[in-house]
Scaffold this motif. Structure first.
Motif, PDB file in Angstrom:
ATOM      1  N   GLU A  34      56.049  -7.290  60.933  1.00 16.47           N
ATOM      2  CA  GLU A  34      57.164  -6.390  61.227  1.00 16.47           C
ATOM      3  C   GLU A  34      56.766  -5.375  62.298  1.00 16.47           C
ATOM      4  OE1 GLU A  34      57.761  -7.694  56.920  1.00 16.47           O
ATOM      5  OE2 GLU A  34      56.108  -7.286  58.296  1.00 16.47           O
ATOM      6  N   PHE A  35      55.566  -4.837  62.150  1.00 16.86           N
ATOM      7  CA  PHE A  35      55.083  -3.844  63.113  1.00 16.86           C
ATOM      8  C   PHE A  35      54.927  -4.473  64.491  1.00 16.86           C
ATOM      9  CE2 PHE A  35      52.174  -0.940  65.183  1.00 16.86           C
ATOM     10  CZ  PHE A  35      52.593   0.303  64.716  1.00 16.86           C
ATOM     11  N   GLU A  36      54.413  -5.695  64.533  1.00 16.66           N
ATOM     12  CA  GLU A  36      54.261  -6.382  65.814  1.00 16.66           C
ATOM     13  C   GLU A  36      55.616  -6.679  66.437  1.00 16.66           C
ATOM     14  OE1 GLU A  36      51.898  -7.244  67.861  1.00 16.66           O
ATOM     15  OE2 GLU A  36      50.303  -6.314  66.704  1.00 16.66           O
ATOM     16  N   ALA A  37      56.596  -7.064  65.619  1.00 15.66           N
ATOM     17  CA  ALA A  37      57.936  -7.340  66.150  1.00 15.66           C
ATOM     18  C   ALA A  37      58.530  -6.088  66.786  1.00 15.66           C
ATOM     19  CB  ALA A  37      58.844  -7.864  65.036  1.00 15.66           C
ATOM     20  N   ILE A  38      58.358  -4.941  66.130  1.00 16.31           N
ATOM     21  CA  ILE A  38      58.860  -3.686  66.691  1.00 16.31           C
ATOM     22  C   ILE A  38      58.143  -3.371  68.002  1.00 16.31           C
ATOM     23  CG2 ILE A  38      58.972  -1.176  66.349  1.00 16.31           C
ATOM     24  CD1 ILE A  38      59.338  -1.735  63.355  1.00 16.31           C
ATOM     25  N   SER A  39      56.815  -3.547  68.014  1.00 19.60           N
ATOM     26  CA  SER A  39      56.052  -3.220  69.219  1.00 19.60           C
ATOM     27  C   SER A  39      56.406  -4.146  70.373  1.00 19.60           C
ATOM     28  CB  SER A  39      54.545  -3.283  68.930  1.00 19.60           C
ATOM     29  OG  SER A  39      54.113  -4.592  68.666  1.00 19.60           O
ATOM     30  N   PHE A  40      56.666  -5.437  70.087  1.00 16.76           N
ATOM     31  CA  PHE A  40      57.034  -6.347  71.164  1.00 16.76           C
ATOM     32  C   PHE A  40      58.468  -6.114  71.631  1.00 16.76           C
ATOM     33  CE2 PHE A  40      53.183  -8.701  70.233  1.00 16.76           C
ATOM     34  CZ  PHE A  40      52.798  -9.077  71.509  1.00 16.76           C
ATOM     35  N   TYR A 216      64.006  -6.146  63.845  1.00 16.36           N
ATOM     36  CA  TYR A 216      62.835  -5.361  64.238  1.00 16.36           C
ATOM     37  C   TYR A 216      62.685  -5.321  65.752  1.00 16.36           C
ATOM     38  CZ  TYR A 216      61.534  -5.703  59.312  1.00 16.36           C
ATOM     39  OH  TYR A 216      61.525  -5.631  57.937  1.00 16.36           O
ATOM     40  N   LEU A 217      62.947  -6.448  66.408  1.00 16.22           N
ATOM     41  CA  LEU A 217      62.864  -6.490  67.868  1.00 16.22           C
ATOM     42  C   LEU A 217      63.889  -5.547  68.501  1.00 16.22           C
ATOM     43  CD1 LEU A 217      62.467 -10.330  68.469  1.00 16.22           C
ATOM     44  CD2 LEU A 217      60.734  -8.586  68.876  1.00 16.22           C
TER      45      LEU A 217
END
Length: 231
Positions: A34-40, A216-217
């Motif tokens: 989830e955190f990676e999706a937000i960051s990307f 999230y994205l």
């Protein structure tokens, strides 16, 4: 004022080390995808709403394409990103030789490029959006880095510290070498790098977290949109 990008680089170093220590102690990061999706999503927003528009000039598209191709080539032959499928524990796609030798080298390239982008953000006077884009993924990157290394090195944290220093080295390199290049060229190329990273790696994130990945994205993209208003 070179202290600002160097401070960000050092901060990235310590944030990444925290993730590495947690991985070494086998403390799980429950919401890493989830955190990676937000960051990307944030990276996509920074690329399309800030970097590429501010880089606009007659030949800007060529440098954007070069940035995308650069990411594709490194990802194809080294898989430099911590979220790469080639080095993903959850994908069970690990080869001992690659983890011991290729993985640390490719990850150092990743952190070095992060440092170069920090320098670009300072040279081109973009600042905060790019700093945040790099900082946001340092914690899970540190965690993902150490997880496979624990199986092949007796003291993986020492390897992790060296790799994490790549951000500082990349920042120093960028400040020294890139200062004479047209900032718009740097912005266009960086926008292409971010765009290429998004296109290459988001499908892998989606494989592991199909539920609400788009949400999230979009959240990350919206954050970049808010920041673009003031940049």
């Amino acid at each position: 004022m070179n202290q600002i990008p160097l401070f960000i680089a050092v901060l990235c170093f310590f944030v990444m080390i925290i993730g590495e220590i947690l991985a070494y102690r086998s403390v799980p990061i429950k919401y890493k995808y989830e955190f990676e999706a937000i960051s990307f999503g944030f990276i996509l927003g920074v690329s399309t709403l800030i970097l590429i528009p501010k880089a606009y000039f007659k030949m800007y598209a060529i440098y954007v394409i070069f940035g995308c191709i650069f990411v594709y080539l490194i990802e194809k032959y080294l898989s430099f990103c911590p979220m790469s499928k080639k080095y993903c524990l959850d994908c069970n796609n690990l080869e001992l030789k690659n983890i011991k030798y290729i993985y640390p080298i490719s990850f150092f390239i990743h952190t070095f490029i992060d440092g170069v982008v920090i320098a670009v953000s300072y040279i081109s006077k973009i600042g905060l959006p790019l700093y945040l884009a790099i900082l946001m993924h340092k914690f899970p990157a540190g965690f993902v880095l150490i997880s496979p290394l624990k199986g092949v090195y007796r003291n993986p944290l020492s390897i992790g510290i060296i790799i994490s220093l790549g951000t500082i080295f990349g920042t120093i390199f960028g400040l020294v070498v890139l200062n004479s290049i047209d900032p718009k060229i740097l912005l266009a190329f960086s926008g292409g790098v971010f765009l290429g990273a998004f296109l290459m790696l988001v499908p892998h994130i989606y494989e592991h977290k199909k539920e609400k990945t788009l949400t999230y994205l979009l959240f990350g993209y919206s954050l970049a949109g808010l920041i673009s208003i003031f940049s």
